[in-house]
Design an enzyme around this catalytic site. Structure first.
Site: not given
Lengths: 489, 66
Positions: A86, A163, A187
């Site tokens: 990420k 996210s 997330s």
């Protein structure tokens, strides 16, 4: 465009299968990486999993990995496996942009790996690229900014969840076999559930955060996302362990997670809470029957199932919001004051709503957290695990602003993840079925602090008898027809 | 516009000014609309049973760690 229907080497759904095949000489790391690149070449423009790809470097690393296998060298558990990171986590290849024009130099200066990335590389993992997120891990996709919109590979009209959006979608499509996500209010677990993959938020303090842009300092977690609980166990084994440079890191022994995957649930008591009271009208019509079937699967495989009610559910969710927004505002306020329009609209409005909370409110939320923590500990005197839907609804449609979870300042509606960020317990989400319209649904399995072993055991046992975690989105499904039959339950 | 909304707007504008933030008018309207819900949510944290003498979940170690 690559023909994904053509049989090719390197098609494996799980890290576990790929690692076994590598060791048996049935596949090479170069073939695994080439397959991952082929998937991205074919669909990433549509799905938006990647912010940056390191194809050439990954292929070179794969060749080195194959050479090490050929030489009979001692290799790590993730040797030769294609992984993703990420983009709020640092890697040496490229800046961690946090998908933002702010480009805080603390994270956006390339050249250094975060601790977790170093650990993956030491275990032999190959970093394929940086994966999409919401800006600084909060907000919603924003088409006015120069970043990909992370779409759901099960339905391109829907959000991948956030996210850790790209981490969820890239694992779902096979563009990587495992990925790093972060979780402050859900997330890791939300995109895992929305994209039909498995994700683990470890106990707070279990995995070091050094080298990761913060959202909520006292809530942030880094954890693995992959196809299966077993894959998450493999990754967590590499990621877990104390690190002095992270002030939240806790020096607790790291058990052998794989050894704990016994395949059965005998002797475990699992509490369940449907959380319909929190989801209200947003609950999917299929949720009740899907969750009931999942509970029945757990029971069939040896668990005793009892109904429970999560204590202080609304208050723990409220505390998560107050703490997250207060801590995020403290970090972002100087940039919000001077560069308001550089932030995405969703990000700046959500973070700015932290002004509604006073210093006393923040302290009160941290006091509420202690009360909730004690009540949850009391609950765990009667049960070994607690399961709930991860979300009572499937992925959010881009056309449906009213179901936009990122803009709900006062609550999360059908999403049931923030509770556990507040309490700090470890939670795994596993795919458990589909919504009425065919989108994935996830089940959270939450355990006692630092008892990831039991959580992973339950997830692995569930997945030993079901195949939801092996289903692939129709977009990519043909790519896997040769090696992996897709089950229906 | 109700009295409450007027109060919410005045409070939101004051908080924005105090924090040096300059959203658009549309964004201010959205923030004003969310203010009451946010405060109601916080209020629930002050009435939790058992919280009166609880310590916050923050700690401080006086040793400096590089």
């Amino acid at each position: 465009m690559t023909d994904l229907a053509a049989p090719r080497a390197g098609e494996y759904l799980t890290i576990t299968d790929a690692a076994t095949a590598l060791r048996a000489g049935e596949v090479t790391s170069v073939e695994l990486v080439e397959h991952a690149i082929a998937v991205s070449d074919a669909i990433d423009e549509q799905v938006g999993s990647f912010l940056a790809r390191f194809d050439d470097r990954a292929l070179a690393s794969a060749a080195e990995a194959d050479a090490a296998f050929a030489a009979g060298e001692q290799v790590g558990s993730l040797h030769g496996i294609p992984l993703g990171v990420k983009d709020i986590i640092q890697t040496f290849e490229a800046p961690a942009t946090a998908q933002s024009l702010i480009l805080d130099p603390q994270w956006s200066s390339a050249g250094e790996d975060a601790v977790v990335v170093s650990r993956l590389r030491e275990a032999g993992g190959i970093v394929m690229g940086k994966l999409t997120t919401m800006e600084f891990a909060i907000g919603m996709p924003d088409a006015t900014k120069p970043f990909p919109i992370p779409k759901n590979p099960w339905s391109l009209d829907h959000w991948a969840g956030g996210s850790s959006s790209g981490s969820g979608s890239a694992v779902a499509t096979g563009a990587v076999l495992g990925a790093l996500g972060t979780d402050t209010g859900g997330s890791i677990r939300v995109p895992a559930a929305f994209c039909g993959v498995t994700g683990m938020m470890p106990t707070f303090g279990r995995v070091p955060k050094s080298g990761c842009a913060p959202l909520g300092f006292s809530l942030d977690h880094i954890g693995p996302m992959a196809r299966s609980a077993r894959d998450c166990a493999l990754m967590l084994q590499v990621l877990a362990g104390h690190e002095a440079s992270d002030l939240s890191s806790i020096a607790a022994p790291v058990p052998d997670y794989l050894a704990g995957l016994t395949g059965d649930l005998t002797g475990l008591t699992i509490g369940y809470d449907r959380l319909s009271r929190a989801a209200g009208d947003a609950q999917d019509p299929a949720l009740d029957s899907v969750f009931s079937a999942a509970l029945a699967d757990l029971e069939v495989h040896g668990a005793r199932i009892v109904e429970v009610q999560l204590p202080f559910y609304a208050e723990m969710t409220a505390a998560a919001v107050v703490i997250m927004l207060s801590e995020a505002l403290a970090y972002h306020l100087p940039d919000l004051q001077t560069r308001w329009s550089d932030y995405a609209e969703g990000t700046r409005n959500i973070v700015a709503s932290g002004i509604f909370y006073s210093a006393a409110d923040y302290v009160q939320a941290q006091r509420a957290r202690r009360v909730g923590q004690k009540a949850v500990a009391q609950l765990y005197q009667d049960v070994d695990l607690v399961v709930t839907p991860t979300s009572s609804a499937g992925a959010t449609a881009f056309s449906d602003p009213t179901s936009d979870p990122g803009t709900r300042v006062g609550g999360f509606g059908p999403i049931h993840t923030p509770y556990w960020d507040t309490t700090g317990n470890p939670v795994l989400t596993v795919p458990m079925g589909l919504t009425a319209t065919g989108l994935p649904l996830g089940m959270q399995i939450a355990g006692r602090p630092f008892d990831e072993t039991t959580v992973l055991r339950a997830g692995d046992a569930y997945q030993a008898h079901t195949r939801w975690h092996l289903r692939v989105p129709p977009l990519i499904g043909k790519a896997f027809t040769r090696r992996n039959a897709v089950g229906s339950s | 516009m109700s009295d409450n909304l007027i109060d919410d707007r005045a409070t939101t504008l004051a908080l924005l000014q105090m924090n040096g933030l300059s959203p658009t008018e549309k964004e201010i309207d959205a923030m004003v609309a969310g203010y009451s819900a946010a405060r109601a949510m916080v209020a629930s944290l002050y009435s939790m049973p058992g919280i009166r003498y609880e310590e916050p979940a923050v700690t401080f170690d006086p040793r400096v760690i590089a």
